[in-house]
Design a protein around this motif. Structure first.
Motif, mmCIF file in Angstrom:
data_model
loop_
_atom_site.group_PDB
_atom_site.id
_atom_site.type_symbol
_atom_site.label_atom_id
_atom_site.label_comp_id
_atom_site.label_asym_id
_atom_site.label_seq_id
_atom_site.Cartn_x
_atom_site.Cartn_y
_atom_site.Cartn_z
ATOM 1 N N GLU A 225 0.818 -1.215 0.000
ATOM 2 C CA GLU A 225 0.000 0.000 0.000
ATOM 3 C C GLU A 225 0.861 1.279 0.000
ATOM 4 O O GLU A 225 0.541 2.244 -0.693
ATOM 5 N N LYS A 226 1.954 1.267 0.758
ATOM 6 C CA LYS A 226 2.678 2.522 1.027
ATOM 7 C C LYS A 226 3.816 2.836 0.046
ATOM 8 O O LYS A 226 4.161 3.998 -0.159
ATOM 9 N N LEU A 227 4.448 1.794 -0.551
ATOM 10 C CA LEU A 227 5.666 2.060 -1.334
ATOM 11 C C LEU A 227 5.385 2.822 -2.626
ATOM 12 O O LEU A 227 6.090 3.786 -2.950
ATOM 13 N N ALA A 228 4.354 2.407 -3.360
ATOM 14 C CA ALA A 228 4.059 3.123 -4.607
ATOM 15 C C ALA A 228 3.636 4.553 -4.284
ATOM 16 O O ALA A 228 3.984 5.494 -4.996
ATOM 17 N N ARG A 229 2.905 4.697 -3.154
ATOM 18 C CA ARG A 229 2.432 6.039 -2.791
ATOM 19 C C ARG A 229 3.602 6.988 -2.492
ATOM 20 O O ARG A 229 3.648 8.112 -2.966
ATOM 21 N N THR A 230 4.580 6.516 -1.703
ATOM 22 C CA THR A 230 5.721 7.399 -1.391
ATOM 23 C C THR A 230 6.522 7.705 -2.665
ATOM 24 O O THR A 230 7.004 8.825 -2.855
ATOM 25 N N ALA A 231 6.636 6.713 -3.556
ATOM 26 C CA ALA A 231 7.368 6.958 -4.813
ATOM 27 C C ALA A 231 6.666 8.039 -5.629
ATOM 28 O O ALA A 231 7.313 8.958 -6.151
ATOM 29 N N HIS A 232 5.342 7.956 -5.714
ATOM 30 C CA HIS A 232 4.585 8.968 -6.469
ATOM 31 C C HIS A 232 4.717 10.346 -5.814
ATOM 32 O O HIS A 232 4.862 11.356 -6.509
ATOM 33 N N ILE A 257 6.556 -8.099 -3.328
ATOM 34 C CA ILE A 257 6.334 -6.679 -2.991
ATOM 35 C C ILE A 257 6.937 -5.798 -4.088
ATOM 36 O O ILE A 257 6.332 -4.821 -4.535
ATOM 37 N N ILE A 258 8.142 -6.166 -4.542
ATOM 38 C CA ILE A 258 8.830 -5.394 -5.581
ATOM 39 C C ILE A 258 7.955 -5.346 -6.841
ATOM 40 O O ILE A 258 7.765 -4.283 -7.455
ATOM 41 N N LYS A 259 7.394 -6.496 -7.202
ATOM 42 C CA LYS A 259 6.571 -6.593 -8.417
ATOM 43 C C LYS A 259 5.268 -5.810 -8.280
ATOM 44 O O LYS A 259 4.872 -5.070 -9.198
ATOM 45 N N ALA A 260 4.643 -5.933 -7.106
ATOM 46 C CA ALA A 260 3.370 -5.226 -6.890
ATOM 47 C C ALA A 260 3.582 -3.715 -6.945
ATOM 48 O O ALA A 260 2.742 -2.977 -7.488
ATOM 49 N N THR A 261 4.702 -3.243 -6.424
ATOM 50 C CA THR A 261 4.988 -1.806 -6.430
ATOM 51 C C THR A 261 5.221 -1.323 -7.866
ATOM 52 O O THR A 261 4.704 -0.274 -8.271
ATOM 53 N N ALA A 262 5.979 -2.095 -8.631
ATOM 54 C CA ALA A 262 6.225 -1.730 -10.037
ATOM 55 C C ALA A 262 4.902 -1.690 -10.808
ATOM 56 O O ALA A 262 4.663 -0.769 -11.603
ATOM 57 N N GLN A 263 4.046 -2.669 -10.546
ATOM 58 C CA GLN A 263 2.736 -2.709 -11.229
ATOM 59 C C GLN A 263 1.922 -1.465 -10.892
ATOM 60 O O GLN A 263 1.334 -0.846 -11.762
ATOM 61 N N ASN A 266 2.968 1.315 -12.796
ATOM 62 C CA ASN A 266 2.845 1.106 -14.248
ATOM 63 C C ASN A 266 4.187 0.980 -14.939
ATOM 64 O O ASN A 266 4.355 1.445 -16.081
ATOM 65 N N LEU A 267 5.162 0.406 -14.243
ATOM 66 C CA LEU A 267 6.493 0.235 -14.838
ATOM 67 C C LEU A 267 6.783 -1.257 -15.014
ATOM 68 O O LEU A 267 6.463 -2.064 -14.135
ATOM 69 N N PRO A 268 7.383 -1.636 -16.157
ATOM 70 C CA PRO A 268 7.677 -3.050 -16.389
ATOM 71 C C PRO A 268 8.837 -3.523 -15.518
ATOM 72 O O PRO A 268 9.682 -2.717 -15.114
ATOM 73 N N MET A 269 8.904 -4.839 -15.276
ATOM 74 C CA MET A 269 9.949 -5.374 -14.404
ATOM 75 C C MET A 269 11.354 -5.195 -14.987
ATOM 76 O O MET A 269 12.333 -5.266 -14.245
ATOM 77 N N ASP A 270 11.465 -4.974 -16.308
ATOM 78 C CA ASP A 270 12.826 -4.754 -16.834
ATOM 79 C C ASP A 270 13.335 -3.342 -16.533
ATOM 80 O O ASP A 270 14.437 -2.981 -16.919
ATOM 81 N N GLN A 271 12.536 -2.546 -15.796
ATOM 82 C CA GLN A 271 13.036 -1.266 -15.282
ATOM 83 C C GLN A 271 13.162 -1.292 -13.756
ATOM 84 O O GLN A 271 13.166 -0.239 -13.108
ATOM 85 N N VAL A 272 13.264 -2.487 -13.221
ATOM 86 C CA VAL A 272 13.376 -2.633 -11.763
ATOM 87 C C VAL A 272 14.659 -3.410 -11.452
ATOM 88 O O VAL A 272 14.907 -4.460 -12.053
ATOM 89 N N VAL A 273 15.476 -2.882 -10.552
ATOM 90 C CA VAL A 273 16.684 -3.602 -10.137
ATOM 91 C C VAL A 273 16.277 -4.635 -9.079
ATOM 92 O O VAL A 273 15.707 -4.281 -8.044
ATOM 93 N N VAL A 274 16.557 -5.901 -9.362
ATOM 94 C CA VAL A 274 16.178 -6.987 -8.440
ATOM 95 C C VAL A 274 17.426 -7.785 -8.062
ATOM 96 O O VAL A 274 18.087 -8.365 -8.927
ATOM 97 N N THR A 275 17.734 -7.793 -6.776
ATOM 98 C CA THR A 275 18.882 -8.566 -6.282
ATOM 99 C C THR A 275 18.472 -9.463 -5.114
ATOM 100 O O THR A 275 19.315 -10.146 -4.537
#
Ligand code: UT7
Length: 324
Positions: A225-232, A257-263, A266-275
């Motif tokens: 709930e909170k991560l996408a909101r703070t990013a916006h 969580i990483i995937k849900a936030t990217a969704q 509205n950003l695709p997973m190939d723009q997300v750093v995943v380690t």
């Protein structure tokens, strides 16, 4: 004229010992399949006996200084984000300062658990834009393996040790969203949720270190709930929107969580750093570790807009928008 805190160097350090998921099967009732499917984690690093948070932090700092082609004597301030300090005091940051031989300036720790690196970046940014420091080393370093309850399968399989560091430097900008450097930060906490994720010991309560306790499902719900909101919110403050983002560099707690936030952004997973698959959850170290690994892989290019976001115990959460 606007002063910006610009990214000049980045580095990381991971302890040698790699612990694969399968190793946990001998300690607790778990499986590689469960850990991977629920968290995305495949392995993590654990510090060696006697290897301390300040050792990890110092090595990450040295790598960032080398990357920035700077000497430790050219640093004005060192901020370490950690919840697993070597000692109750002094700060890990002063230990790093001593180890680096950076004998001027000032050093202190920030404790905002998994959001610690974001809080430390916001502090470093404030020091730089207010003219109190020109070059700041910001380090996230943790040895969470030292605060695990090895009988609790719901937590002990999730965390790892490591450190990442960035070197921020004052640079003149135009005051527009085209500038390089930190363009906005957004910090939040809500102490009503302090019992969702905590360590059950401490100096003033039990005089013991304690072990980590987490209501994972509840923290998961807040994170989504909170991560996408703070990013916006941070993007809005920067005068940008999600479409301007090249990379999300998220806190690495759980792939879902990483995937849900990217969704949500509205950003695709190939723009997300995943380690997370290789590091597990390294708390305050996870974002600078991910950033350093992505830089080494040549993913991050000059001019790219990055959004770093994290949530953890407190609850405390926030984000940083930075143009490389
Ligand atoms: O970095 C700070 C922020 N922290 C986070 O963001 C962590 C947020 N939370 C999470 O990542 C997830 O909630 C977890 C990975 C911790 C757990 O995933 P979940 O899908 O929420 O699982 P759950 O807690 O609902 O547990 C599902 C089942 C339970 O069994 P029952 O009650 O359904 O029979 C657990 O007992 O899985 C069981 N379980 C396990 N099984 C095998 C819990 N841990 C394990 C385990 N191995 N290690």
């Amino acid at each position: 004229m606007t002063i910006r805190a610009v990214l000049r160097g980045v580095g990381h350090y991971l302890p040698e010992r790699v612990v694969e998921n399968a190793e946990f099967e001998a300690w607790v009732d778990t499986s590689d399949a469960w850990i991977q499917s629920r968290s995305g984690i495949e392995r993590r690093h654990f510090a060696a006996d006697g290897e301390k948070t300040s050792d990890l932090a110092t090595k990450a700092a040295q790598a960032a200084l080398e990357n920035a082609k700077l000497d430790a004597s050219e640093i004005d301030a060192i901020i370490v984000a950690t919840s697993t300090p070597d000692n109750t005091f002094p700060s890990v940051a002063t230990m790093v300062q001593g180890a680096l031989g950076a004998n001027s300036g000032f050093a202190f720790d920030v404790q905002a658990v998994c959001a610690g690196f974001v809080f430390a970046m916001a502090n470093a940014n404030a020091l730089i834009v207010s003219g109190q420091a020109e070059r700041v080393l910001v380090i996230g370093a943790e040895t969470f393996s030292r605060i695990m309850n090895w009988d609790d399968r719901t937590t002990c399989v999730l965390f790892g040790d490591g450190a990442g560091a960035v070197l921020l430097e004052a640079q003149e900008g135009k005051g527009t969203s085209e500038d390089a450097g930190i363009l906005a930060t957004d910090l939040n906490s809500d102490g009503r949720y302090r019992d969702l994720l905590y360590v059950d010991g401490g100096v003033s309560s039990t005089q013991t270190t304690g072990v980590l306790v987490m209501q994972g499902k509840e923290v998961f719900r807040h994170a989504v709930e909170k991560l996408a909101r703070t990013a916006h919110t941070a993007l809005d403050k920067a005068g940008l929107n999600a479409g301007d983002v090249n990379w999300i560099v998220p806190h690495q707690a759980n792939f879902r969580i990483i995937k849900a936030t990217a969704q949500k952004m509205n950003l695709p997973m190939d723009q997300v750093v995943v380690t997370v698959q290789d590091h597990g959850n390294t708390s305050a170290a996870s974002i600078p570790l991910a950033l350093s690994v992505a830089s080494e892989e040549g993913k991050i290019k000059p001019g790219d807009v990055l959004v770093m976001e994290a949530i953890g115990g407190g609850l405390a959460w926030g984000s940083v928008v930075l143009r490389v």
